[in-house]
Enzyme design. Sequence first.
Site, PDB file in Angstrom:
ATOM      1  N   GLY A 283     -31.805-135.284 -17.416  1.00 27.93           N
ATOM      2  CA  GLY A 283     -31.215-136.327 -16.589  1.00 27.93           C
ATOM      3  C   GLY A 283     -29.704-136.352 -16.572  1.00 27.93           C
ATOM      4  O   GLY A 283     -29.104-137.254 -15.974  1.00 27.93           O
ATOM      5  N   ALA A 284     -29.056-135.377 -17.214  1.00 30.77           N
ATOM      6  CA  ALA A 284     -27.601-135.363 -17.255  1.00 30.77           C
ATOM      7  C   ALA A 284     -27.027-135.083 -15.869  1.00 30.77           C
ATOM      8  O   ALA A 284     -27.642-134.413 -15.044  1.00 30.77           O
ATOM      9  CB  ALA A 284     -27.111-134.318 -18.253  1.00 30.77           C
TER      10      ALA A 284
ATOM     11  N   HIS B  18      -6.719-129.181 -22.172  1.00 36.94           N
ATOM     12  CA  HIS B  18      -8.010-129.855 -22.345  1.00 36.94           C
ATOM     13  C   HIS B  18      -7.965-130.666 -23.626  1.00 36.94           C
ATOM     14  O   HIS B  18      -7.357-130.253 -24.617  1.00 36.94           O
ATOM     15  CB  HIS B  18      -9.120-128.802 -22.435  1.00 36.94           C
ATOM     16  CG  HIS B  18     -10.311-129.220 -23.246  1.00 36.94           C
ATOM     17  ND1 HIS B  18     -10.451-128.907 -24.581  1.00 36.94           N
ATOM     18  CD2 HIS B  18     -11.414-129.933 -22.906  1.00 36.94           C
ATOM     19  CE1 HIS B  18     -11.586-129.409 -25.028  1.00 36.94           C
ATOM     20  NE2 HIS B  18     -12.195-130.028 -24.035  1.00 36.94           N
TER      21      HIS B  18
ATOM     22  N   ASN C  87     -10.820-133.404 -25.864  1.00 41.74           N
ATOM     23  CA  ASN C  87     -12.103-134.095 -25.942  1.00 41.74           C
ATOM     24  C   ASN C  87     -12.230-134.688 -27.341  1.00 41.74           C
ATOM     25  O   ASN C  87     -12.000-133.992 -28.332  1.00 41.74           O
ATOM     26  CB  ASN C  87     -13.270-133.140 -25.676  1.00 41.74           C
ATOM     27  CG  ASN C  87     -14.613-133.756 -26.038  1.00 41.74           C
ATOM     28  OD1 ASN C  87     -15.098-133.622 -27.161  1.00 41.74           O
ATOM     29  ND2 ASN C  87     -15.206-134.443 -25.082  1.00 41.74           N
ATOM     30  N   TYR C  88     -12.567-135.956 -27.411  1.00 43.87           N
ATOM     31  CA  TYR C  88     -12.839-136.596 -28.702  1.00 43.87           C
ATOM     32  C   TYR C  88     -14.098-137.428 -28.563  1.00 43.87           C
ATOM     33  O   TYR C  88     -14.312-138.091 -27.545  1.00 43.87           O
ATOM     34  CB  TYR C  88     -11.655-137.462 -29.151  1.00 43.87           C
ATOM     35  CG  TYR C  88     -10.448-136.625 -29.511  1.00 43.87           C
ATOM     36  CD1 TYR C  88     -10.381-135.949 -30.728  1.00 43.87           C
ATOM     37  CD2 TYR C  88      -9.390-136.475 -28.612  1.00 43.87           C
ATOM     38  CE1 TYR C  88      -9.294-135.160 -31.047  1.00 43.87           C
ATOM     39  CE2 TYR C  88      -8.293-135.680 -28.933  1.00 43.87           C
ATOM     40  CZ  TYR C  88      -8.259-135.034 -30.153  1.00 43.87           C
ATOM     41  OH  TYR C  88      -7.187-134.232 -30.463  1.00 43.87           O
ATOM     42  N   ARG C  89     -14.946-137.374 -29.594  1.00 45.70           N
ATOM     43  CA  ARG C  89     -16.268-137.999 -29.475  1.00 45.70           C
ATOM     44  C   ARG C  89     -16.773-138.483 -30.836  1.00 45.70           C
ATOM     45  O   ARG C  89     -16.361-138.004 -31.888  1.00 45.70           O
ATOM     46  CB  ARG C  89     -17.265-136.999 -28.893  1.00 45.70           C
ATOM     47  CG  ARG C  89     -17.398-135.736 -29.744  1.00 45.70           C
ATOM     48  CD  ARG C  89     -18.132-134.618 -29.046  1.00 45.70           C
ATOM     49  NE  ARG C  89     -18.131-133.395 -29.848  1.00 45.70           N
ATOM     50  CZ  ARG C  89     -17.170-132.490 -29.824  1.00 45.70           C
ATOM     51  NH1 ARG C  89     -16.117-132.665 -29.041  1.00 45.70           N
ATOM     52  NH2 ARG C  89     -17.237-131.413 -30.585  1.00 45.70           N
TER      53      ARG C  89
END
Length: 266
Positions: free
Chosen positions: A223-224, A66, A68-70
Amino acid sequence: DGEALEKAGVNVSVLEGTLTPGQLRSMRDRNPQTAQRLRADEEYDFRVAGVSVVVHPRNPYAPTAHKNYRRFEVYRKGAREAGPVMAWFGGGADLTPAYLFDDDVTYFHQTLKHACDAHDPHYYTRFKQWCDRYFAIPHRNETRGVGGIFFDDLEDKAPEQLFRFVYDAGNAFIRAYVPLVARRMATPYGARQREWQLVRRGHYAEFNLVYDRGTKFGLMTPGARIESILMSLPLTARWEYMNQPEPGSPEARLLDAVRTTTDWVK
């Protein structure tokens, strides 16, 4: 549902909205600096952009991985033109094998360390330890896998420098992981290995549903798209009552690895 990968997903997320009370409380609780800069009695808008990759190979000897970068920005509500009150980078990459191959884990960690060292000599050690803490599954007394790197609220350098680090770390994941799948995807296996893989995937799902902050944040966002939030879950998993591998078995060796902390890069 392919020959090499049973399930894999890539999410590119660009979200904006107003922080819910639960999201704001979670941010304040996890970081004292955030609590000082984001008041509990104010409303804030947010904007976040990130890339997530989750890969569950078919072969039990090939590890799940896995990344993830944000980038996350918080604004006073209705005042985006004034600039963010807070802005930071977060993310990381980690490895979750069902069967332990020391050379694979060492290579994965060494590749991530090389990417970290190019930007800060302290990043790898700091983020490796952070990863070990973050991916803990307390009710199992183990970690989700054999770690990697993880960080959040990173704002210790100029945004341009941190973006370059995140960009390089994201690309390093490809070099760190793809060779492991190529090495293990054709290894013969039987029903025992498949069942163990599914048991380990069950523990993976437990972490993601119970503890993962990204999953919680997504589920609290009005709303996701729920299917995107739960993209990280494996296609199949298994729960068995009091499953305990034979002492000295390859399965027991994996359990030993996820119940202790190992410095994979000497």
